[in-house]
Design a protein around this motif. Structure first.
Motif, PDB file in Angstrom:
ATOM      1  N   ASP A  14       0.736  -1.251  -0.004  1.00  0.00           N
ATOM      2  CA  ASP A  14      -0.025   0.069   0.171  1.00  0.00           C
ATOM      3  C   ASP A  14       0.841   1.148  -0.052  1.00  0.00           C
ATOM      4  N   MET A  15       2.093   1.314   0.686  1.00  0.00           N
ATOM      5  CA  MET A  15       3.080   2.448   0.793  1.00  0.00           C
ATOM      6  C   MET A  15       3.478   2.637  -0.548  1.00  0.00           C
ATOM      7  N   PHE A  16       3.896   1.434  -1.480  1.00  0.00           N
ATOM      8  CA  PHE A  16       4.419   1.688  -2.647  1.00  0.00           C
ATOM      9  C   PHE A  16       3.277   2.122  -3.430  1.00  0.00           C
ATOM     10  N   LYS A  17       2.037   1.539  -3.337  1.00  0.00           N
ATOM     11  CA  LYS A  17       0.971   2.363  -4.246  1.00  0.00           C
ATOM     12  C   LYS A  17       0.794   3.680  -4.043  1.00  0.00           C
ATOM     13  N   ILE A  18       0.621   4.119  -2.840  1.00  0.00           N
ATOM     14  CA  ILE A  18       0.475   5.564  -2.376  1.00  0.00           C
ATOM     15  C   ILE A  18       1.828   6.380  -3.263  1.00  0.00           C
ATOM     16  N   GLY A  19       2.925   5.889  -3.173  1.00  0.00           N
ATOM     17  CA  GLY A  19       3.861   6.736  -3.671  1.00  0.00           C
ATOM     18  C   GLY A  19       3.830   6.713  -5.173  1.00  0.00           C
ATOM     19  N   TYR A  20       3.412   5.575  -5.686  1.00  0.00           N
ATOM     20  CA  TYR A  20       3.253   5.236  -7.423  1.00  0.00           C
ATOM     21  C   TYR A  20       2.044   6.420  -7.723  1.00  0.00           C
ATOM     22  N   TYR A  21       1.040   6.430  -7.126  1.00  0.00           N
ATOM     23  CA  TYR A  21       0.008   7.096  -7.575  1.00  0.00           C
ATOM     24  C   TYR A  21      -0.035   8.477  -7.173  1.00  0.00           C
ATOM     25  N   SER A  22       0.907   8.847  -6.118  1.00  0.00           N
ATOM     26  CA  SER A  22       1.007  10.305  -5.915  1.00  0.00           C
ATOM     27  C   SER A  22       1.834  10.914  -6.947  1.00  0.00           C
ATOM     28  N   SER A  23       2.714  10.215  -7.670  1.00  0.00           N
ATOM     29  CA  SER A  23       3.438  10.824  -8.808  1.00  0.00           C
ATOM     30  C   SER A  23       2.633  11.269  -9.952  1.00  0.00           C
ATOM     31  N   PHE A  24       1.396  10.768 -10.017  1.00  0.00           N
ATOM     32  CA  PHE A  24       0.367  11.205 -11.181  1.00  0.00           C
ATOM     33  C   PHE A  24      -0.926  11.958 -10.510  1.00  0.00           C
ATOM     34  N   TYR A  25      -0.676  12.675  -9.399  1.00  0.00           N
ATOM     35  CA  TYR A  25      -1.992  13.178  -8.732  1.00  0.00           C
ATOM     36  C   TYR A  25      -2.566  14.323  -9.913  1.00  0.00           C
ATOM     37  N   SER A  26      -1.700  14.783 -10.900  1.00  0.00           N
ATOM     38  CA  SER A  26      -2.495  15.801 -11.807  1.00  0.00           C
ATOM     39  C   SER A  26      -3.086  15.066 -12.932  1.00  0.00           C
ATOM     40  N   CYS A  27      -3.114  13.672 -13.279  1.00  0.00           N
ATOM     41  CA  CYS A  27      -3.920  12.915 -14.367  1.00  0.00           C
ATOM     42  C   CYS A  27      -4.677  11.834 -13.723  1.00  0.00           C
ATOM     43  N   LEU A  28      -4.739  11.582 -12.415  1.00  0.00           N
ATOM     44  CA  LEU A  28      -5.538  10.713 -11.781  1.00  0.00           C
ATOM     45  C   LEU A  28      -6.598  11.178 -10.815  1.00  0.00           C
ATOM     46  N   SER A  29      -7.583  10.449 -10.620  1.00  0.00           N
ATOM     47  CA  SER A  29      -8.622  10.815  -9.795  1.00  0.00           C
ATOM     48  C   SER A  29      -8.095  10.788  -8.167  1.00  0.00           C
ATOM     49  N   ALA A  30      -8.541  11.412  -7.084  1.00  0.00           N
ATOM     50  CA  ALA A  30      -8.212  11.287  -5.954  1.00  0.00           C
ATOM     51  C   ALA A  30      -8.403  10.042  -5.396  1.00  0.00           C
ATOM     52  N   ILE A  31      -9.365   9.086  -5.977  1.00  0.00           N
ATOM     53  CA  ILE A  31      -9.738   7.993  -5.305  1.00  0.00           C
ATOM     54  C   ILE A  31      -8.588   6.972  -5.680  1.00  0.00           C
ATOM     55  N   LYS A  32      -7.882   7.215  -6.422  1.00  0.00           N
ATOM     56  CA  LYS A  32      -6.752   6.199  -6.637  1.00  0.00           C
ATOM     57  C   LYS A  32      -5.633   6.190  -5.295  1.00  0.00           C
ATOM     58  N   ILE A  33      -5.617   7.386  -4.903  1.00  0.00           N
ATOM     59  CA  ILE A  33      -4.600   7.622  -3.738  1.00  0.00           C
ATOM     60  C   ILE A  33      -5.148   7.402  -2.451  1.00  0.00           C
ATOM     61  N   ILE A  34      -6.526   7.653  -2.285  1.00  0.00           N
ATOM     62  CA  ILE A  34      -7.332   7.353  -1.165  1.00  0.00           C
ATOM     63  C   ILE A  34      -7.697   5.872  -0.914  1.00  0.00           C
ATOM     64  N   TYR A  35      -7.723   4.962  -2.133  1.00  0.00           N
ATOM     65  CA  TYR A  35      -8.024   3.549  -1.968  1.00  0.00           C
ATOM     66  C   TYR A  35      -7.168   3.026  -1.197  1.00  0.00           C
ATOM     67  N   PRO A  36      -5.703   3.045  -1.532  1.00  0.00           N
ATOM     68  CA  PRO A  36      -4.549   2.328  -0.639  1.00  0.00           C
ATOM     69  C   PRO A  36      -4.496   2.855   0.724  1.00  0.00           C
ATOM     70  N   ILE A  37      -4.761   4.004   1.047  1.00  0.00           N
ATOM     71  CA  ILE A  37      -4.904   4.576   2.386  1.00  0.00           C
ATOM     72  C   ILE A  37      -5.746   3.849   3.167  1.00  0.00           C
ATOM     73  N   VAL A  38      -7.127   3.648   2.598  1.00  0.00           N
ATOM     74  CA  VAL A  38      -8.253   3.073   3.509  1.00  0.00           C
ATOM     75  C   VAL A  38      -7.900   1.526   3.456  1.00  0.00           C
ATOM     76  N   GLN A  39      -7.371   1.271   2.456  1.00  0.00           N
ATOM     77  CA  GLN A  39      -7.158  -0.510   2.635  1.00  0.00           C
ATOM     78  C   GLN A  39      -5.912  -0.601   3.496  1.00  0.00           C
ATOM     79  N   ALA A  40      -4.920   0.157   3.720  1.00  0.00           N
ATOM     80  CA  ALA A  40      -3.883   0.243   4.606  1.00  0.00           C
ATOM     81  C   ALA A  40      -4.550  -0.127   6.122  1.00  0.00           C
ATOM     82  N   ILE A  41      -5.427   0.942   6.473  1.00  0.00           N
ATOM     83  CA  ILE A  41      -6.261   1.106   7.606  1.00  0.00           C
ATOM     84  C   ILE A  41      -7.200  -0.023   7.817  1.00  0.00           C
ATOM     85  N   PHE A  42      -7.758  -0.547   6.929  1.00  0.00           N
ATOM     86  CA  PHE A  42      -8.640  -1.883   7.158  1.00  0.00           C
ATOM     87  C   PHE A  42      -7.662  -3.031   7.452  1.00  0.00           C
ATOM     88  N   VAL A  43      -6.372  -3.316   6.969  1.00  0.00           N
ATOM     89  CA  VAL A  43      -5.650  -4.482   7.093  1.00  0.00           C
ATOM     90  C   VAL A  43      -5.072  -4.136   8.430  1.00  0.00           C
TER      91      VAL A  43
END
Length: 326
Positions: A14-43
């Protein structure tokens, strides 16, 4: 312990996902970054809950408890399906990239073959590539975590409202002695087989992927099949020997209801079905194929032994699960 191990690797993913999706915050929806954060909390929350409550037989608020556990179970299965799909799509895109030119690949993406990941965004920096490769390498751990947690939640769901007669079941604690003769020999043989298997697998991967000569690839395949045939033959003999030893054991079979054991048997048989199917289709393909060379004969032997080994192993394990303690 196994759950925590897979949970740690899932959090790293999830940390790698957050880092990867954060590199594209300008061309991706915010849900892409929120999803791995919520998943990490769930785990984290689920692992803590299972760690402190996995052995509980709950007798209050039964309907609410069953509803909550089933919701957790279905959430884990949904996460598992999402991870499997995402990994499969990524592998398909990787093969497309390898076999096609960049222009055709980009045209296919624009035409509709766009995955749920950030394939359409450019990932040129070194740190971005590390994040991208890292989280896809860690997907199997997340997949195993979801299955592991689903199994434990299912057992908890079956145990809601269950009463256990403590007088009829004696708890037998195994005393593990490393240097007792039988344990020591078994551990040494297992470690030798494990190390040898890793060595053969590395050699096989290097020879098949790096070598351009068909002769070297054939040698790598022959080595791989021979090693696996020897291991499967030995495993089959050991499982048959274990089943024969059970026939001389005077202990009774345990026929009491046990949700954990029932789930173990169901998962064991269900997991074997996949290997049975692979071996069956391999046998059909080999028999129907025209060239009958050494590799085809080894492949046929390997597929037949795989079916035999899984059958004998499942019989041995299921019989062992139903034995009364000494």
């Amino acid at each position: 312990g196994g759950l925590i191990l897979f949970a740690i690797f899932s959090l790293v993913m999830d940390m790698f996902k957050i880092g990867y999706y954060s590199s594209f915050y300008s061309c991706l929806s915010a849900i892409k970054i929120i999803y791995p954060i919520v998943q990490a909390i769930f785990v984290v929350v689920q692992t803590y809950f299972l760690w402190i409550s996995a052995k509980d037989c709950i007798h209050v608020h039964l309907n609410v408890t069953r509803c909550g556990l089933m919701l957790t179970l279905t959430t884990n299965l949904a996460v598992w399906m999402s991870a499997v799909t995402d990994e499969s799509v990524h592998k398909a895109h990787s093969k497309l990239k390898k076999n096609m030119t960049e222009e055709i690949f980009r045209w296919l993406l624009r035409a509709g073959m766009r995955s749920s990941s950030a394939e359409q965004c450019n990932c040129n920096s070194q740190i971005c590539q590390i994040f991208k490769n890292g989280y896809f390498w860690l997907y199997p751990f997340n997949i195993e975590y979801s299955l592991f947690a689903s199994a434990m939640v299912y057992v908890m769901w079956k145990n809601v409202g269950r009463f256990i007669d403590h007088h009829s079941h004696h708890i037998h604690r195994l005393k593990f002695r490393l240097f007792r003769r039988t344990f020591f020999v078994g551990i040494m043989l297992g470690l030798v087989t494990l190390v040898s298997g890793l060595g053969v697998l590395i050699l096989y991967e290097v020879q098949v992927n790096s070598s351009m000569e068909s002769n070297k690839k054939s040698q790598a395949l022959i080595m791989y099949y021979i090693f696996n045939i020897v291991c499967l033959g030995l495993m089959s003999l050991v499982c048959i020997g274990g089943s024969v030893i059970y026939r001389f054991d005077k202990r009774d079979m345990d026929r009491h209801k046990n949700p954990t054991r029932t789930l173990d048997v169901a998962l064991l048989m269900g997991a074997a079905l996949g290997q049975y199917a692979i071996s069956y289709y391999s046998i059909v393909a080999i028999v129907a194929s025209t060239p009958r060379d050494t590799i085809s004969a080894l492949n046929l032997t390997y597929a037949l032994l795989m079916i035999a080994q899984h059958t004998f192993q499942n019989i041995f394990i299921i019989e062992g699960l139903h034995r009364q303690p000494p």
